[in-house]
Write an enzyme that holds these catalytic residues in place. Structure first.
Site, short mmCIF file in Angstrom:
data_model
loop_
_atom_site.label_atom_id
_atom_site.label_comp_id
_atom_site.label_asym_id
_atom_site.label_seq_id
_atom_site.Cartn_x
_atom_site.Cartn_y
_atom_site.Cartn_z
N LYS A 114 0.90 -1.11 0.44
CA LYS A 114 0.23 -0.10 0.14
C LYS A 114 1.30 1.15 0.29
CE LYS A 114 -4.19 -2.33 2.14
NZ LYS A 114 -4.64 -2.21 3.10
N GLN A 151 -4.79 -1.53 9.27
CA GLN A 151 -5.22 -2.40 8.84
C GLN A 151 -5.32 -4.19 9.55
OE1 GLN A 151 -3.62 -3.04 5.27
NE2 GLN A 151 -4.33 -5.61 5.81
N ASP A 200 -11.45 2.38 3.42
CA ASP A 200 -11.93 1.28 3.45
C ASP A 200 -13.21 0.32 3.19
OD1 ASP A 200 -9.29 -0.39 3.27
OD2 ASP A 200 -9.05 -0.46 5.47
N1 GUN Z 1 -7.17 -6.88 6.15
C1 GUN Z 1 -7.79 -7.61 5.21
N2 GUN Z 1 -7.57 -7.31 3.82
C2 GUN Z 1 -7.80 -5.52 4.23
C3 GUN Z 1 -8.34 -5.03 4.14
O1 GUN Z 1 -8.79 -4.54 2.79
N3 GUN Z 1 -8.46 -3.47 4.51
C4 GUN Z 1 -7.31 -3.78 6.02
N4 GUN Z 1 -7.79 -2.53 6.11
N5 GUN Z 1 -7.55 -4.64 6.05
C5 GUN Z 1 -7.73 -5.73 5.63
#
Ligand code: GUN
Length: 259
Positions: free
Chosen positions: A31, A75, A98
């Site tokens: 990211k 996350q 998200d």
């Molecule tokens: N953990 C697994 N997929 C995601 C996601 O799309 N965003 C976040 N923040 N955590 C995750």
């Protein structure tokens, strides 16, 4: 390529990671790399495993009020002693890139949203860009998580697909998957879908990422078997994963525009 920062646009994404889950570390690094590539300022907050829920919530409150931060991403998964729901509920709805906050989840349900969750949005983009029609198709989503399965089903339905959701308690999974024109699989289990479970000509989208050996990642779908039957299929790695990150970038730019 266009770069936001070089064009004088300052956009900031805060990425919070708690503890040292190796998969989460890889995702967070990817990211950050994407931010650098398109010219978004990324701010990483790597917190220790024993961070308290209150400490995390206080950090989010500070970021909510920080003008240089346009998007906030926590996350997941979080360590067991932290209540994920309480944490997500603290994120400013306008910075929730998200789209995990209940207000944003509710907006998706209604069909009038600012942000879409990144993975289901990436799947929809893949389908659209591949020129695949959803309207009237039998769509089967395997998995019912808040992050993928549930919103994925909602988005396919909004595009006029006829949607079935299957999950760990579904009896005779193959009976459903064999009927799917579009099959989206997000269960986190290698070989959950084998060739005999797929209809000839189906579109197969594999959201899973499973580490089966030090350097070997596989999806939830047996690619070799299903590739022979599918009209289109996504590989792992390199299929849905990069789309998820692209959608995060899109949401971050959108967040900055909304603010
Ligand atoms: N953990 C697994 N997929 C995601 C996601 O799309 N965003 C976040 N923040 N955590 C995750």
């Amino acid at each position: 390529m266009a770069n936001l920062k070089k064009e004088g646009k300052e956009i900031g994404l805060a990425v919070i990671i708690v503890g040292d889950n190796p998969a989460s570390r890889v995702y967070v690094n990817n990211k950050k790399k994407a931010c650098e590539y398109i010219g978004i300022n990324s701010y990483e907050y790597a917190l220790k495993e024993d961070t308290t829920e209150n400490e995390l919530i206080d950090l989010i409150k500070t970021l909510n009020n920080d003008k240089k931060i346009n998007g906030i991403l926590v996350q997941l998964p979080l360590p067991k002693h932290i209540n994920e729901e309480a944490v997500i509920n603290t994120i400013d709805v306008k910075k929730d890139v998200d789209a995990f906050h209940p207000v944003n989840v509710g907006k998706i349900m209604i069909g009038n949203y600012d942000f879409l969750p990144c993975t289901p949005a990436g799947v929809m983009e893949l389908i659209a860009e591949s020129g695949i029609e959803i309207q009237g198709k039998d769509c089967v989503v395997v998995g019912r998580s808040n992050i993928v399965g549930k919103p994925q089903a909602m988005l396919l339905m909004q595009q006029n697909g006829t949607v079935t959701i299957c999950h760990s308690k579904t009896k005779n999974l193959a009976e459903y998957t064999k009927k799917a024109d579009i099959l989206v699989v997000a269960v986190g289990k290698p070989n959950a879908i084998t060739g005999d479970m797929v209809k000839d000509g189906a579109v197969v989208i594999d959201v899973g990422i499973n580490r089966i050996a030090e350097k070997t990642l596989v999806g939830d779908v047996n690619f070799e078997e299903c590739e022979k039957k599918a009209s289109a299929i996504t590989p792992v790695p390199g299929g849905v994963g990069p789309m998820t990150i692209a959608m995060l970038m899109k949401n971050t730019v959108k967040a900055a525009l909304i603010q």
